[in-house]
Design an enzyme around this catalytic site. Sequence first.
Site, mmCIF file in Angstrom:
data_model
loop_
_atom_site.group_PDB
_atom_site.id
_atom_site.type_symbol
_atom_site.label_atom_id
_atom_site.label_comp_id
_atom_site.label_asym_id
_atom_site.label_seq_id
_atom_site.Cartn_x
_atom_site.Cartn_y
_atom_site.Cartn_z
ATOM 1 N N LEU A 41 -16.426 -5.535 -35.823
ATOM 2 C CA LEU A 41 -15.477 -6.642 -35.746
ATOM 3 C C LEU A 41 -15.715 -7.577 -36.924
ATOM 4 O O LEU A 41 -16.862 -7.837 -37.298
ATOM 5 C CB LEU A 41 -15.659 -7.424 -34.442
ATOM 6 C CG LEU A 41 -15.072 -6.807 -33.167
ATOM 7 C CD1 LEU A 41 -15.581 -7.554 -31.940
ATOM 8 C CD2 LEU A 41 -13.553 -6.820 -33.198
ATOM 9 N N ASP A 42 -14.637 -8.109 -37.511
ATOM 10 C CA ASP A 42 -14.767 -9.088 -38.587
ATOM 11 C C ASP A 42 -15.498 -10.328 -38.086
ATOM 12 O O ASP A 42 -15.437 -10.651 -36.889
ATOM 13 C CB ASP A 42 -13.385 -9.515 -39.094
ATOM 14 C CG ASP A 42 -12.636 -8.394 -39.790
ATOM 15 O OD1 ASP A 42 -13.294 -7.479 -40.312
ATOM 16 O OD2 ASP A 42 -11.385 -8.444 -39.809
ATOM 17 N N PRO A 43 -16.164 -11.070 -38.976
ATOM 18 C CA PRO A 43 -16.837 -12.306 -38.551
ATOM 19 C C PRO A 43 -15.912 -13.286 -37.834
ATOM 20 O O PRO A 43 -16.335 -13.957 -36.889
ATOM 21 C CB PRO A 43 -17.359 -12.889 -39.870
ATOM 22 C CG PRO A 43 -17.592 -11.693 -40.731
ATOM 23 C CD PRO A 43 -16.478 -10.742 -40.386
ATOM 24 N N ALA A 74 -13.408 -12.527 -36.006
ATOM 25 C CA ALA A 74 -12.906 -11.937 -34.764
ATOM 26 C C ALA A 74 -13.960 -12.094 -33.673
ATOM 27 O O ALA A 74 -15.159 -12.126 -33.944
ATOM 28 C CB ALA A 74 -12.586 -10.462 -34.967
ATOM 29 N N ARG A 109 -5.413 -7.285 -39.470
ATOM 30 C CA ARG A 109 -4.977 -8.176 -40.552
ATOM 31 C C ARG A 109 -3.892 -7.514 -41.401
ATOM 32 O O ARG A 109 -2.910 -8.153 -41.798
ATOM 33 C CB ARG A 109 -6.172 -8.557 -41.432
ATOM 34 C CG ARG A 109 -7.152 -9.517 -40.779
ATOM 35 C CD ARG A 109 -8.378 -9.726 -41.656
ATOM 36 N NE ARG A 109 -9.193 -8.527 -41.754
ATOM 37 C CZ ARG A 109 -9.791 -8.097 -42.869
ATOM 38 N NH1 ARG A 109 -9.636 -8.757 -44.000
ATOM 39 N NH2 ARG A 109 -10.530 -7.010 -42.855
#
Length: 251
Positions: free
Chosen positions: A67-69, A71, A203
């Site tokens: 997961l992205d930071p 998110a 995104r």
Amino acid sequence: MIEGMNPSEHLSIYPQDAHRFSTLSLEEWQNGIVFPVNKPLQWTSFDVIRKLKPQLPVKKIGHAGTLDPLATGVLVCCVGRATKLISTFQEHLKVYRTTFTFGETTPSLDRATPVSQTTSWDPVSESELEAVIESQFIGTIQQVPPMYSAVKKDGKRLYNYARKGEEVERQPREAYIESCKILHYDGKQCTLEIACGKGTYIRTLVDDLAKAADSLGVVDELQRTKSGPYSIDEAWNIHELCDALKQVLIV
């Protein structure tokens, strides 16, 4: 899948099962345990693993889907032999909820970087937006990985180029979108619930959708609400999990 291992039943420990930590044997830990964790905002997925590892009686631990930071949401953490199930978990359908804003964008396509471009926009109706989604963003689609991603190009992560202000050519990749539902839309902001396969960049989906509606778009919030059989409602708070792991007694 490893014989005798059912990740949705026998291996999983949820917050309501915290008392089990005081009774698990070393052999049970080695055989494999799975924790669904609610990854906090601004943490990397590896931050979660790094936080948990010193608390565990076994060395092997990994997660099933970065997961992205920026998110939050379900990060499936696998311990012991359950790490062999990671590829199985990665194949599971995932569900995301994202809120984004039309009319502007950033280099990272989310709020990790400043707004770099804006545009005036005559908002489409919700039914028109639904039609765009149904016609272009359901089923197997093509996505170009965002520059702010861990995909490698000539041996370097794309985000290393992006942080230097460089943009390099990327090849499109297949992604699978099972469903994409509008939960809220006011002509400026939109909230979607997306069920998709592994490797899908939300995104990029938002960016492509906004462009298909003759606008720009930037992700404001992103949460993974489900990963395979694990939902956000039954995921551990990372700090509560670490406290619960203090009960671990290995004789």
